[in-house]
Design a protein around this motif. Structure first.
Motif, PDB file in Angstrom:
ATOM      1  N   ARG A  59       0.839  -1.203   0.000  1.00 11.96           N
ATOM      2  CA  ARG A  59       0.000   0.000   0.000  1.00 11.96           C
ATOM      3  C   ARG A  59       0.871   1.248   0.000  1.00 11.96           C
ATOM      4  O   ARG A  59       0.627   2.189  -0.744  1.00 11.96           O
ATOM      5  N   ARG A  60       1.933   1.251   0.816  1.00 10.72           N
ATOM      6  CA  ARG A  60       2.810   2.428   0.859  1.00 10.72           C
ATOM      7  C   ARG A  60       3.549   2.605  -0.458  1.00 10.72           C
ATOM      8  O   ARG A  60       3.745   3.727  -0.921  1.00 10.72           O
ATOM      9  N   ALA A  61       3.972   1.495  -1.067  1.00 10.78           N
ATOM     10  CA  ALA A  61       4.733   1.588  -2.318  1.00 10.78           C
ATOM     11  C   ALA A  61       3.851   1.998  -3.487  1.00 10.78           C
ATOM     12  O   ALA A  61       4.289   2.746  -4.363  1.00 10.78           O
ATOM     13  N   LEU A  62       2.621   1.533  -3.514  1.00  9.11           N
ATOM     14  CA  LEU A  62       1.728   1.817  -4.636  1.00  9.11           C
ATOM     15  C   LEU A  62       0.635   2.801  -4.266  1.00  9.11           C
ATOM     16  O   LEU A  62      -0.309   2.984  -5.011  1.00  9.11           O
ATOM     17  N   GLY A  63       0.786   3.464  -3.155  1.00 11.75           N
ATOM     18  CA  GLY A  63      -0.313   4.186  -2.539  1.00 11.75           C
ATOM     19  C   GLY A  63      -0.838   5.420  -3.219  1.00 11.75           C
ATOM     20  O   GLY A  63      -1.917   5.864  -2.888  1.00 11.75           O
ATOM     21  N   ARG A  64      -0.140   6.004  -4.109  1.00 10.88           N
ATOM     22  CA  ARG A  64      -0.667   7.222  -4.724  1.00 10.88           C
ATOM     23  C   ARG A  64      -1.137   6.925  -6.119  1.00 10.88           C
ATOM     24  O   ARG A  64      -0.423   6.355  -6.930  1.00 10.88           O
ATOM     25  N   GLU A  65      -2.355   7.347  -6.405  1.00 15.20           N
ATOM     26  CA  GLU A  65      -2.855   7.161  -7.759  1.00 15.20           C
ATOM     27  C   GLU A  65      -2.514   8.405  -8.565  1.00 15.20           C
ATOM     28  O   GLU A  65      -2.349   9.490  -8.024  1.00 15.20           O
ATOM     29  N   HIS A  66      -2.367   8.247  -9.848  1.00 14.23           N
ATOM     30  CA  HIS A  66      -2.011   9.365 -10.713  1.00 14.23           C
ATOM     31  C   HIS A  66      -3.275   9.888 -11.369  1.00 14.23           C
ATOM     32  O   HIS A  66      -3.634   9.508 -12.463  1.00 14.23           O
ATOM     33  N   SER A  67      -3.927  10.767 -10.652  1.00 17.58           N
ATOM     34  CA  SER A  67      -5.182  11.322 -11.158  1.00 17.58           C
ATOM     35  C   SER A  67      -5.200  12.815 -10.878  1.00 17.58           C
ATOM     36  O   SER A  67      -4.240  13.370 -10.386  1.00 17.58           O
ATOM     37  N   GLN A  68      -6.310  13.409 -11.181  1.00 18.23           N
ATOM     38  CA  GLN A  68      -6.458  14.849 -10.965  1.00 18.23           C
ATOM     39  C   GLN A  68      -7.096  15.137  -9.612  1.00 18.23           C
ATOM     40  O   GLN A  68      -7.921  16.023  -9.489  1.00 18.23           O
ATOM     41  N   THR A  69      -6.707  14.387  -8.595  1.00 15.10           N
ATOM     42  CA  THR A  69      -7.211  14.664  -7.260  1.00 15.10           C
ATOM     43  C   THR A  69      -6.565  15.952  -6.741  1.00 15.10           C
ATOM     44  O   THR A  69      -5.534  16.402  -7.258  1.00 15.10           O
ATOM     45  N   GLU A  70      -7.151  16.496  -5.711  1.00 17.71           N
ATOM     46  CA  GLU A  70      -6.612  17.725  -5.116  1.00 17.71           C
ATOM     47  C   GLU A  70      -5.164  17.514  -4.660  1.00 17.71           C
ATOM     48  O   GLU A  70      -4.310  18.372  -4.851  1.00 17.71           O
ATOM     49  N   ALA A  71      -4.888  16.351  -4.067  1.00 18.11           N
ATOM     50  CA  ALA A  71      -3.533  16.071  -3.585  1.00 18.11           C
ATOM     51  C   ALA A  71      -2.529  16.023  -4.738  1.00 18.11           C
ATOM     52  O   ALA A  71      -1.415  16.533  -4.617  1.00 18.11           O
ATOM     53  N   GLU A  72      -2.906  15.413  -5.855  1.00 16.25           N
ATOM     54  CA  GLU A  72      -1.990  15.334  -6.999  1.00 16.25           C
ATOM     55  C   GLU A  72      -1.744  16.710  -7.607  1.00 16.25           C
ATOM     56  O   GLU A  72      -0.620  17.049  -7.971  1.00 16.25           O
ATOM     57  N   ILE A  73      -2.788  17.498  -7.710  1.00 15.78           N
ATOM     58  CA  ILE A  73      -2.644  18.850  -8.255  1.00 15.78           C
ATOM     59  C   ILE A  73      -1.763  19.688  -7.328  1.00 15.78           C
ATOM     60  O   ILE A  73      -0.868  20.412  -7.769  1.00 15.78           O
ATOM     61  N   GLU A  74      -2.000  19.564  -6.031  1.00 17.62           N
ATOM     62  CA  GLU A  74      -1.218  20.315  -5.051  1.00 17.62           C
ATOM     63  C   GLU A  74       0.253  19.882  -5.098  1.00 17.62           C
ATOM     64  O   GLU A  74       1.153  20.729  -5.099  1.00 17.62           O
ATOM     65  N   ALA A  75       0.510  18.575  -5.161  1.00 14.97           N
ATOM     66  CA  ALA A  75       1.896  18.091  -5.220  1.00 14.97           C
ATOM     67  C   ALA A  75       2.595  18.576  -6.482  1.00 14.97           C
ATOM     68  O   ALA A  75       3.778  18.932  -6.455  1.00 14.97           O
ATOM     69  N   GLU A  76       1.871  18.596  -7.601  1.00 16.56           N
ATOM     70  CA  GLU A  76       2.463  19.074  -8.850  1.00 16.56           C
ATOM     71  C   GLU A  76       2.793  20.564  -8.751  1.00 16.56           C
ATOM     72  O   GLU A  76       3.848  21.020  -9.222  1.00 16.56           O
ATOM     73  N   TYR A  77       1.914  21.316  -8.128  1.00 17.39           N
ATOM     74  CA  TYR A  77       2.142  22.758  -7.948  1.00 17.39           C
ATOM     75  C   TYR A  77       3.369  22.987  -7.055  1.00 17.39           C
ATOM     76  O   TYR A  77       4.253  23.786  -7.398  1.00 17.39           O
ATOM     77  N   ILE A  78       3.433  22.283  -5.934  1.00 18.52           N
ATOM     78  CA  ILE A  78       4.574  22.427  -5.027  1.00 18.52           C
ATOM     79  C   ILE A  78       5.857  22.004  -5.748  1.00 18.52           C
ATOM     80  O   ILE A  78       6.891  22.661  -5.642  1.00 18.52           O
ATOM     81  N   GLY A  79       5.789  20.907  -6.510  1.00 18.42           N
ATOM     82  CA  GLY A  79       6.957  20.464  -7.275  1.00 18.42           C
ATOM     83  C   GLY A  79       7.425  21.519  -8.257  1.00 18.42           C
ATOM     84  O   GLY A  79       8.626  21.747  -8.423  1.00 18.42           O
ATOM     85  N   SER A  80       6.484  22.191  -8.904  1.00 15.46           N
ATOM     86  CA  SER A  80       6.842  23.258  -9.845  1.00 15.46           C
ATOM     87  C   SER A  80       7.481  24.442  -9.132  1.00 15.46           C
ATOM     88  O   SER A  80       8.445  25.030  -9.633  1.00 15.46           O
ATOM     89  N   LEU A  81       6.939  24.795  -7.961  1.00 18.40           N
ATOM     90  CA  LEU A  81       7.545  25.878  -7.179  1.00 18.40           C
ATOM     91  C   LEU A  81       8.965  25.510  -6.753  1.00 18.40           C
ATOM     92  O   LEU A  81       9.884  26.331  -6.840  1.00 18.40           O
ATOM     93  N   LEU A  82       9.140  24.275  -6.289  1.00 15.36           N
ATOM     94  CA  LEU A  82      10.475  23.828  -5.899  1.00 15.36           C
ATOM     95  C   LEU A  82      11.421  23.837  -7.103  1.00 15.36           C
ATOM     96  O   LEU A  82      12.585  24.214  -6.970  1.00 15.36           O
ATOM     97  N   SER A  83      10.915  23.443  -8.256  1.00 15.63           N
ATOM     98  CA  SER A  83      11.732  23.412  -9.466  1.00 15.63           C
ATOM     99  C   SER A  83      12.277  24.791  -9.795  1.00 15.63           C
ATOM    100  O   SER A  83      13.436  24.933 -10.195  1.00 15.63           O
ATOM    101  N   HIS A  84      11.455  25.796  -9.627  1.00 12.88           N
ATOM    102  CA  HIS A  84      11.906  27.167  -9.907  1.00 12.88           C
ATOM    103  C   HIS A  84      13.120  27.505  -9.033  1.00 12.88           C
ATOM    104  O   HIS A  84      14.092  28.098  -9.509  1.00 12.88           O
ATOM    105  N   HIS A  85      13.087  27.106  -7.772  1.00 14.13           N
ATOM    106  CA  HIS A  85      14.197  27.414  -6.871  1.00 14.13           C
ATOM    107  C   HIS A  85      15.405  26.519  -7.132  1.00 14.13           C
ATOM    108  O   HIS A  85      16.540  26.984  -7.093  1.00 14.13           O
TER     109      HIS A  85
END
Length: 119
Positions: A59-85
């Protein structure tokens, strides 16, 4: 993938360097936001398909689904912000352009930095 004491980020080795870095930053975004892993496989299905592995570890290894959930969108946004830095920490690369390619290099640079285009 998480254990009781550590988190690991696993990704496909054959990704391009930029894509691999974005995957890492996206997963760090999940960590920064303290997202929980979602159920993508039930413990019973895990025992049936992967009988030698602990269902909780699966469950921990496969636990995140790749969809347009709020968590996935938020993680992508944070990842993009981190990428800028992260990108701003990289040393600026410069190359000597041969005279016969300078016009082409100038046109290609204008595509990357539209504000540098001549009127």
């Amino acid at each position: 993938m998480s254990t009781k004491t550590e988190d690991f980020i696993l990704f496909e080795q054959r990704l391009s360097p930029i894509h691999g870095r974005q995957v890492i930053l996206h997963e760090l975004g999940h960590g920064v936001c303290d997202h929980d892993a979602t159920l993508v496989i039930s413990p019973d299905a895990s025992r049936l398909l992967l009988p030698s592995l602990n269902p909780e570890m699966v469950r921990r290894a496969l636990g995140r689904e790749h969809s347009q959930t709020e968590a996935e969108i938020e993680a992508e946004y944070i990842g993009s912000l981190l990428s800028h830095h992260v990108n701003s920490w990289a040393p600026e690369r410069t190359w000597e352009v041969p005279p016969e390619l300078q016009e082409l290099a100038k046109r290609l640079s204008a595509l990357e930095f539209p504000s540098s285009r001549e009127p």
